[in-house]
Design an enzyme around this catalytic site. Structure first.
Site, PDB file in Angstrom:
ATOM      1  N   TYR A  73       4.311   0.281  78.389  1.00  0.00           N
ATOM      2  CA  TYR A  73       5.262   0.215  77.622  1.00  0.00           C
ATOM      3  C   TYR A  73       5.397   1.748  76.877  1.00  0.00           C
ATOM      4  O   TYR A  73       6.621   2.275  76.743  1.00  0.00           O
ATOM      5  CB  TYR A  73       4.737  -0.825  76.418  1.00  0.00           C
ATOM      6  CG  TYR A  73       5.627  -0.578  75.076  1.00  0.00           C
ATOM      7  CD1 TYR A  73       6.646  -1.103  74.734  1.00  0.00           C
ATOM      8  CD2 TYR A  73       5.044   0.277  74.037  1.00  0.00           C
ATOM      9  CE1 TYR A  73       7.282  -1.171  73.687  1.00  0.00           C
ATOM     10  CE2 TYR A  73       5.609   0.191  72.721  1.00  0.00           C
ATOM     11  CZ  TYR A  73       7.093  -0.393  72.603  1.00  0.00           C
ATOM     12  OH  TYR A  73       7.663  -0.317  71.422  1.00  0.00           O
TER      13      TYR A  73
ATOM     14  N   LYS B  51       8.789   3.978  77.080  1.00  0.00           N
ATOM     15  CA  LYS B  51       9.231   4.400  75.765  1.00  0.00           C
ATOM     16  C   LYS B  51       9.346   6.130  75.849  1.00  0.00           C
ATOM     17  O   LYS B  51      10.081   6.809  75.253  1.00  0.00           O
ATOM     18  CB  LYS B  51       8.722   4.193  74.483  1.00  0.00           C
ATOM     19  CG  LYS B  51       8.850   2.530  74.245  1.00  0.00           C
ATOM     20  CD  LYS B  51      10.157   2.218  73.547  1.00  0.00           C
ATOM     21  CE  LYS B  51      10.572   1.084  73.030  1.00  0.00           C
ATOM     22  NZ  LYS B  51      11.993   0.651  72.217  1.00  0.00           N
TER      23      LYS B  51
ATOM     24  N   THR C  67       8.452   5.160  69.738  1.00  0.00           N
ATOM     25  CA  THR C  67       7.274   4.568  69.149  1.00  0.00           C
ATOM     26  C   THR C  67       6.294   5.435  69.006  1.00  0.00           C
ATOM     27  O   THR C  67       6.165   6.553  70.147  1.00  0.00           O
ATOM     28  CB  THR C  67       6.964   3.257  69.902  1.00  0.00           C
ATOM     29  OG1 THR C  67       5.715   3.191  69.678  1.00  0.00           O
ATOM     30  CG2 THR C  67       7.145   3.822  71.268  1.00  0.00           C
TER      31      THR C  67
ATOM     32  N   GLU D 122       3.371   5.013  70.266  1.00  0.00           N
ATOM     33  CA  GLU D 122       2.674   4.695  71.623  1.00  0.00           C
ATOM     34  C   GLU D 122       2.945   5.702  72.618  1.00  0.00           C
ATOM     35  O   GLU D 122       2.501   5.703  73.506  1.00  0.00           O
ATOM     36  CB  GLU D 122       3.199   3.257  72.284  1.00  0.00           C
ATOM     37  CG  GLU D 122       2.561   1.977  71.463  1.00  0.00           C
ATOM     38  CD  GLU D 122       1.116   1.810  71.660  1.00  0.00           C
ATOM     39  OE1 GLU D 122       0.695   2.294  72.942  1.00  0.00           O
ATOM     40  OE2 GLU D 122       0.328   1.807  70.965  1.00  0.00           O
TER      41      GLU D 122
END
Ligand code: NAP
Ligand code: F7E
Length: 329
Positions: free
Chosen positions: A156, A160, A132, A134
């Site tokens: 998160y 990831k 992602t 992110e």
């Protein structure tokens, strides 16, 4: 028997459901892992589960959980997947601040479990990891590429980033076919209701029909690179069809603010959003990534992928779907 057997974790999610439709259309046998839930309705794939020509013929569901390694291993042994799409896990960035431990287990450690199981398989398989934007968080450059350094700003994003690095390590150390799809936000009428685009589309439709009176949001100045989920699952598939495994940024390259999304959604139902939208800091996050915009040059040139439609079309599709759903109910 189909030649290609896909295993999808997170088949009941937004991306899992579109990917399932794509792979069934390409003649795959598709196996999905589903969790035990108190309510059996799996709305995004219910139409496939109810189709006797599909369910238990080319589409199979297996109970499992990302924390349950023995079950995951048994599923791999039984179905011998040729392609694994690992999409499952808690995917809400804001909630990852409230439940960091389970988020990190699902978004980080689960990838390790699955990569270890994949490493032990005797049949060759290709592995897709749902990375992602992110991971870039407070990126030092914009737009970001596959080479941009990771500076996540949420639990998160950290989990990831761990899983993304690990996927690279398994590819480099064991010669496994593992790809990271570094996907920027992608949306659709099947988006979870507590993500901002779906929340806005739903509220615009409901307010226009007198079913709600306002919409309470957090940060309206946040900007995101929003694409269509239907396009992004094609990118996942393309990565596993290439002759060599690699990492790819998947994005539109265009950013818009939450305010612009609100404006476009309310305009679609002929409402002035300023009369209905309220702000509540309760929806703000302890930290937000800055300047997230993706450079998808590599996937465009190497795999021929490109996004279809634009921002206005995405907003229109999402609001239209909400209006239609209301008229049916
Ligand atoms: P989603 O709609 O939230 O779906 C998540 C899926 O994971 C659901 O099927 C969910 O099952 C399943 N799941 C969650 N925890 C699980 C567990 N412990 N065991 C087994 N299954 C579990 O997410 P999405 O939008 O489709 O995204 C797919 C993946 O891409 C996620 O990993 C997400 O983090 C990542 N990603 C998404 C975006 C985006 O913009 N959508 C961008 C970049 C990366 P239930 O239905 O039972 O809840
Ligand atoms: O927030 C702001 C919020 O929750 C977008 C996931 O798929 O994409 C997604 O993560 C922005 C943020 O998506 C509300 O602060 C304002 O700045 O829709 P979102 P996300 O956090 O970008 C990435 C790429 C993923 O990987 C994730 O899995 O909108 N915002 N007001 C709000 N957000 C929410 N949810 N709710 C609000 O009321």
């Amino acid at each position: 028997m189909p030649e290609k057997t896909a295993l999808i974790t997170g088949i009941t999610g937004q991306d899992g459901s579109y990917l399932t439709e794509l792979l069934l259309g390409k003649g795959y046998a598709v196996h999905g892992i589903v969790r035990r839930t108190s309510n059996l309705l799996r709305s995004r794939i219910e139409h496939l589960r109810r189709d006797p020509a599909i369910y238990d013929k080319n589409l199979f569901l297996h109970y499992g959980d990302l924390s349950d390694t023995t079950t995951l291993r048994r599923i791999f042994r039984e179905i011998k997947p040729t392609e694994v799409y690992h999409l499952a896990g808690q995917s809400h960035v804001g909630l990852s601040f409230e439940m960091p431990e389970s988020t990190c287990d699902e978004a980080g450690m689960a990838a390790l479990r699955l990569l270890e199981i994949a490493r032990d398989q005797t049949n060759p398989l290709k592995f897709y990891h749902a990375s992602t934007s992110e991971i870039f968080g407070n990126a030092l450059e914009s737009p970001q590429t596959e080479e941009t350094s990771m500076r996540p700003t949420s639990p998160y994003g950290c989990a990831k980033a761990f899983a993304t690095m690990l996927s690279r390590v398994y590819r480099q150390s064991y010669g496994m076919f593992v790809c990271n799809g570094i996907l920027y936000n992608h949306e659709s009428p099947r988006r979870g209701e507590n993500f901002v685009t779906r929340k806005i589309a739903r509220a615009a439709a409901r307010i226009s029909q007198g079913l709600d009176v306002d919409l309470v949001l957090g940060n309206l100045d946040s900007k995101r690179d929003w694409g269509r989920a239907q396009d992004y699952v094609v990118a996942m598939w393309l990565m596993l069809q290439h002759d060599k495994p690699d990492d790819y940024v998947v994005a539109t390259g265009e950013t818009h603010s939450v305010r612009e999304f609100v404006d476009a959604a309310f305009s679609f139902v002929d409402l002035d959003w300023k009369k209905y939208v309220k702000q509540d800091p309760a929806f703000d996050r302890p930290a937000e990534p800055a300047r997230l915009a993706g450079d998808a040059d590599k996937i465009r040139k190497t795999l021929g992928w490109k996004p279809s439609g634009g921002f206005e079309q995405l907003v229109r599709e999402m609001v239209q779907a909400e209006v239609e759903a209301l008229s049916k109910s």
